[in-house]
Motif scaffolding. Structure first.
Motif, PDB file in Angstrom:
ATOM      1  N   ARG A  30       0.846  -1.173   0.000  1.00 41.93           N
ATOM      2  CA  ARG A  30       0.000   0.000   0.000  1.00 41.93           C
ATOM      3  C   ARG A  30       0.896   1.243   0.000  1.00 41.93           C
ATOM      4  O   ARG A  30       1.906   1.292   0.693  1.00 41.93           O
ATOM      5  N   PHE A  31       0.542   2.266  -0.773  1.00 41.07           N
ATOM      6  CA  PHE A  31       1.268   3.528  -0.796  1.00 41.07           C
ATOM      7  C   PHE A  31       0.566   4.512   0.130  1.00 41.07           C
ATOM      8  O   PHE A  31      -0.635   4.708   0.021  1.00 41.07           O
ATOM      9  N   ASP A  32       1.359   5.138   1.024  1.00 38.49           N
ATOM     10  CA  ASP A  32       0.796   6.105   1.952  1.00 38.49           C
ATOM     11  C   ASP A  32       1.195   7.504   1.495  1.00 38.49           C
ATOM     12  O   ASP A  32       2.359   7.880   1.573  1.00 38.49           O
ATOM     13  N   PHE A  33       0.219   8.285   0.999  1.00 39.27           N
ATOM     14  CA  PHE A  33       0.478   9.612   0.478  1.00 39.27           C
ATOM     15  C   PHE A  33       0.618  10.647   1.590  1.00 39.27           C
ATOM     16  O   PHE A  33       1.123  11.732   1.365  1.00 39.27           O
ATOM     17  N   ARG A  34       0.183  10.325   2.798  1.00 37.23           N
ATOM     18  CA  ARG A  34       0.211  11.294   3.891  1.00 37.23           C
ATOM     19  C   ARG A  34       1.635  11.734   4.240  1.00 37.23           C
ATOM     20  O   ARG A  34       1.890  12.913   4.477  1.00 37.23           O
ATOM     21  N   ASP A  35       2.576  10.812   4.273  1.00 35.33           N
ATOM     22  CA  ASP A  35       3.964  11.176   4.593  1.00 35.33           C
ATOM     23  C   ASP A  35       4.530  12.139   3.556  1.00 35.33           C
ATOM     24  O   ASP A  35       5.215  13.113   3.887  1.00 35.33           O
ATOM     25  N   GLU A  36       4.239  11.879   2.290  1.00 32.92           N
ATOM     26  CA  GLU A  36       4.740  12.735   1.223  1.00 32.92           C
ATOM     27  C   GLU A  36       4.113  14.126   1.298  1.00 32.92           C
ATOM     28  O   GLU A  36       4.784  15.143   1.119  1.00 32.92           O
ATOM     29  N   LYS A  79       3.026  15.615   4.021  1.00 34.03           N
ATOM     30  CA  LYS A  79       3.624  16.298   5.175  1.00 34.03           C
ATOM     31  C   LYS A  79       4.970  16.893   4.801  1.00 34.03           C
ATOM     32  O   LYS A  79       5.302  18.010   5.189  1.00 34.03           O
ATOM     33  N   LYS A  80       5.771  16.148   4.047  1.00 29.76           N
ATOM     34  CA  LYS A  80       7.075  16.664   3.611  1.00 29.76           C
ATOM     35  C   LYS A  80       6.914  17.892   2.730  1.00 29.76           C
ATOM     36  O   LYS A  80       7.630  18.878   2.879  1.00 29.76           O
TER      37      LYS A  80
END
Length: 193
Positions: A16-22, A24-25
């Protein structure tokens, strides 16, 4: 985008790809850029303001020899005004160790800095400031003196006339410095505490 394994499944093939971390950056980088740009803009405006305050104007830059003569000259033949500490009436009185009123004109002694008495940072500054205030009053009351222009600025940002007070060729500001009640003005305030 960082791939992350789905911990909730038993099948090890699910990724699964988590877009939330990206996101936030990206937001952090955007905020950092905005902060740096804002700080840079503030620095430019501040530097421009300081430059404008100290920039010589045409009127101040072209002094004639008659303009450099003292405006106030209290000669020995005339009676000198009597200075008291300033109260409600401010015509001829001493405000603090480096500011006084002379015949209705507020004068800042431009070659020294003395401790503050109106907003001191510590008790020691107030005590030394009061000594400087009383000493300036005594020096002004000792006899005739001259009030001379200093540098290329006529007034400070508070509208006080910037002057050097001289008696017998000696600066009264220098006398306060030699007595430990003032510092020679270097262009910026330094703490007394």
């Amino acid at each position: 985008m960082a791939p992350k394994r789905d911990r909730g499944t038993e099948d090890g093939n699910v990724i699964r790809f988590d877009f939330r971390d990206e996101l936030k950056k990206q937001r952090g980088n955007r905020r950092r850029k905005e902060w740096v740009l804002g700080l840079g803009a503030f620095s430019i405006v501040f530097a421009g303001g300081m430059l404008a305050l100290n920039w010589p104007t045409l009127n101040q830059a072209l002094f004639t020899s008659s303009e450099l003569t003292p405006r106030f000259s209290l000669m020995a033949e005339t009676s000198s005004p009597r200075f008291e500490l300033c109260g409600m009436t401010r015509r001829t009185c001493v405000v603090d160790g480096d500011t006084f009123w002379l015949e209705g004109e507020k004068i800042r002694i431009g070659d020294i800095d003395t401790p503050e008495i109106s907003e001191p940072k510590c008790d020691a500054e107030y005590q030394l400031g009061m000594k400087a205030t009383h000493r300036l009053r005594d020096l002004l009351n000792e006899g005739a003196f001259e009030v001379r222009p200093i540098g290329n600025r006529d007034e400070d940002r508070f509208g006080r006339k910037l002057r050097v007070v001289v008696r017998g060729g000696q600066s009264l500001g220098d006398q306060l410095v030699s007595e430990g009640l003032a510092r020679t003005w270097t262009g910026r305030r330094q703490p007394w505490c």
